[in-house]
Design a protein around this motif. Sequence first.
Motif, short mmCIF file in Angstrom:
data_model
loop_
_atom_site.label_atom_id
_atom_site.label_comp_id
_atom_site.label_asym_id
_atom_site.label_seq_id
_atom_site.Cartn_x
_atom_site.Cartn_y
_atom_site.Cartn_z
N VAL A 314 -1.74 -16.66 9.08
CA VAL A 314 -0.07 -16.98 9.10
C VAL A 314 0.54 -15.07 8.40
O VAL A 314 1.53 -14.64 8.85
CB VAL A 314 -0.11 -17.28 6.89
N VAL A 315 -0.58 -14.24 8.10
CA VAL A 315 -0.04 -12.63 7.75
C VAL A 315 -0.17 -12.16 9.29
O VAL A 315 1.26 -11.83 9.34
CB VAL A 315 -1.26 -11.73 6.83
N GLU A 316 -0.76 -12.47 10.13
CA GLU A 316 0.35 -12.06 11.11
C GLU A 316 1.11 -11.76 12.25
O GLU A 316 1.89 -11.74 12.52
CB GLU A 316 -0.69 -11.76 12.24
N ALA A 317 1.34 -13.26 11.84
CA ALA A 317 2.49 -14.06 12.14
C ALA A 317 4.24 -13.15 12.09
O ALA A 317 5.50 -13.37 12.16
CB ALA A 317 2.84 -15.61 11.89
N GLU A 318 4.10 -12.99 10.05
CA GLU A 318 4.18 -13.25 9.32
C GLU A 318 4.96 -11.45 9.33
O GLU A 318 6.05 -11.10 9.08
CB GLU A 318 4.39 -13.28 8.13
N THR A 319 3.84 -10.54 9.86
CA THR A 319 4.23 -9.15 9.07
C THR A 319 3.85 -8.57 10.69
O THR A 319 4.22 -7.05 11.02
CB THR A 319 3.14 -8.76 8.75
N GLY A 320 3.35 -9.64 11.95
CA GLY A 320 3.22 -8.68 13.22
C GLY A 320 2.07 -8.04 13.23
O GLY A 320 1.52 -7.06 14.51
N ARG A 321 0.93 -7.48 11.74
CA ARG A 321 0.18 -7.11 12.53
C ARG A 321 -1.48 -8.15 11.29
O ARG A 321 -1.11 -9.41 11.33
CB ARG A 321 -0.15 -6.05 11.39
N CYS A 359 6.31 0.63 -8.67
CA CYS A 359 7.58 0.35 -8.13
C CYS A 359 7.09 -0.39 -6.98
O CYS A 359 5.94 -0.17 -6.22
CB CYS A 359 8.70 1.63 -7.42
N VAL A 360 8.13 -1.30 -6.09
CA VAL A 360 7.52 -2.19 -5.20
C VAL A 360 8.53 -2.39 -4.06
O VAL A 360 9.91 -2.69 -4.65
CB VAL A 360 7.23 -4.14 -5.99
N SER A 361 8.38 -3.45 -3.06
CA SER A 361 9.75 -2.83 -2.39
C SER A 361 10.27 -4.67 -2.56
O SER A 361 9.71 -5.21 -2.33
CB SER A 361 8.62 -2.75 -0.86
N VAL A 362 11.63 -4.48 -2.72
CA VAL A 362 12.10 -5.82 -3.14
C VAL A 362 12.38 -6.63 -2.15
O VAL A 362 12.04 -7.82 -1.76
CB VAL A 362 14.14 -5.20 -3.56
N GLU A 363 11.96 -6.00 -0.22
CA GLU A 363 12.34 -6.58 0.88
C GLU A 363 10.44 -7.62 0.49
O GLU A 363 10.19 -8.59 1.10
CB GLU A 363 12.50 -6.02 2.01
N GLN A 364 9.56 -6.57 0.98
CA GLN A 364 8.70 -7.06 0.44
C GLN A 364 8.22 -8.07 -0.58
O GLN A 364 7.21 -9.01 -0.23
CB GLN A 364 7.25 -6.31 0.29
N ILE A 365 8.96 -8.47 -1.16
CA ILE A 365 8.49 -9.30 -2.56
C ILE A 365 9.04 -10.90 -2.32
O ILE A 365 8.03 -11.81 -1.54
CB ILE A 365 9.15 -9.10 -3.80
N GLY A 366 10.03 -10.72 -0.97
CA GLY A 366 10.51 -11.58 -0.58
C GLY A 366 9.53 -12.58 0.25
O GLY A 366 9.35 -13.58 0.94
N GLN A 367 9.11 -11.53 1.38
CA GLN A 367 8.57 -11.17 2.81
C GLN A 367 6.99 -12.22 2.13
O GLN A 367 6.25 -12.81 2.67
CB GLN A 367 7.96 -10.08 2.68
N LEU A 368 5.76 -11.59 0.21
CA LEU A 368 4.87 -12.59 0.35
C LEU A 368 5.59 -13.53 -0.21
O LEU A 368 4.55 -14.35 0.00
CB LEU A 368 5.15 -11.26 -0.62
N LYS A 369 6.49 -14.09 -0.92
CA LYS A 369 7.35 -15.10 -0.70
C LYS A 369 6.78 -16.74 0.48
O LYS A 369 6.09 -16.84 0.09
CB LYS A 369 8.20 -15.62 -1.80
N THR A 370 7.20 -16.17 1.20
CA THR A 370 7.50 -16.51 2.41
C THR A 370 5.57 -16.67 3.37
O THR A 370 5.89 -17.45 3.49
CB THR A 370 7.91 -15.64 3.38
N ILE A 371 5.18 -15.48 3.34
CA ILE A 371 3.94 -15.88 3.33
C ILE A 371 3.20 -17.25 2.74
O ILE A 371 2.17 -17.72 3.02
CB ILE A 371 3.25 -14.60 3.71
N TYR A 372 2.99 -16.84 1.17
CA TYR A 372 2.43 -17.61 0.17
C TYR A 372 3.01 -19.15 0.51
O TYR A 372 1.84 -20.31 0.76
CB TYR A 372 2.44 -17.89 -0.80
N LYS A 373 4.18 -19.28 0.73
CA LYS A 373 4.87 -20.63 1.46
C LYS A 373 3.85 -21.36 2.36
O LYS A 373 3.74 -22.41 2.67
CB LYS A 373 6.07 -20.57 1.49
N ARG A 374 4.60 -20.03 3.17
CA ARG A 374 3.68 -21.12 4.82
C ARG A 374 2.01 -20.74 4.86
O ARG A 374 2.02 -21.72 5.38
CB ARG A 374 3.43 -19.78 6.32
#
Length: 381
Positions: A314-321, A359-374
């Motif tokens: 899932v992490v690879e699919a969502e981040t490309g890494r 601090c935390v990247s706002v974009e990464q918070i949304g990306q992390l939710k997507t990863i967890y949901k997937r």
Amino acid sequence: MSPIDPVALTADLVRCPSVTPAEGGALVLLEDVLTQGGFTCTRVDRGGISNLYARWGRKGANRTFGFNGHTDVVPLGDEAAWTMPPFGAEIKDGYLYGRGSTDMKSGVAAFAAAAIDFVNETPPDGAVVLAITGDEEGDALDGTAALLDWMAANNEAMSVCLVGEPTSLNVMGEAIKIGRRGSMTAFFTITGVQGHAAYPQQAKNPMPAMARLMDVLSSRVLDQGTDHFDPSSVQVLTIDTGNPATNVIPAQTKACVNIRFNDTHGSAGLTAWMQDEADKIAADFGLRIEMRVRVTGESFVTPPGALSELVGKVVEAETGRKPKLSTSGGTSDARFVKSHCPVVEFGLVGKTMHQVDECVSVEQIGQLKTIYKRILTDYFA
């Protein structure tokens, strides 16, 4: 119900001043959000520590996916050094600032938001559990350990668990933690006889004995590393004598060492080794050496398998890494969960955790939710 915004939830949590052991309103907030999302919530407070257990689905379900995290945060340090309000949750240039924003209120917000959306959109054949503590940054005696004790007493269980701690150093998706080194600290006190530096025969100087002991311990090569771990390490942290005089042999000196150890060792064996070395040096110098040991956690590893493969894909699919399987870093509450069920850790980039202006990247918070949901979707598919 409408999708949960993980950024807004992170901000609300950061505004809660939950410096260990204060609850600060964070778990009260999460209990309200999760209850509205259909979860059954139970406070599992113990020893003055606040903890929250939330479950969606039937107790004893065939499959139960668990998330674990914490809402307590470390102290601010020098508050005057902060350029942003430490509990303000202000957003600037794409980053949300505040103590705990990275470690790990964003992770908790992301998995809470993902879990609520998932169970309401596609109710699974199974259960989803969130075990959230207010005592990870402290002694951790009454945090996740208390939650697991309560679960055992109430026939609650997780089939697998994902801890949402930050896991990457530089970019999102770098690493999944499949284990952690053990950690222990040994405190030594050597007592001699105070005397005049000009008459050493009338005194017993504890300093040479301590220097010898610290050299023996820190020079020992414990191992060469293992398949999943770097070599174990003995580090001298301090030698304290508090002697301001230049003509007085001190009566006592103290020191401590920290050992980060891999799965070659256990704390009992390392304790026995240090005690043996201390006893030999005490006999050589004719001094009394006292040792006290505090074990923070034993080394553990979840062997690569179905859980790490699921999270990795899932992490690879969502981040490309493709994330590496890592055991680096300090201790986490996965050290408690590993005795309950298979556990891995995945979260955001932890570059600013515990720092001023965390601090935390706002974009990464949304990306992390997507990863967890997937991850939830693929687990129950």
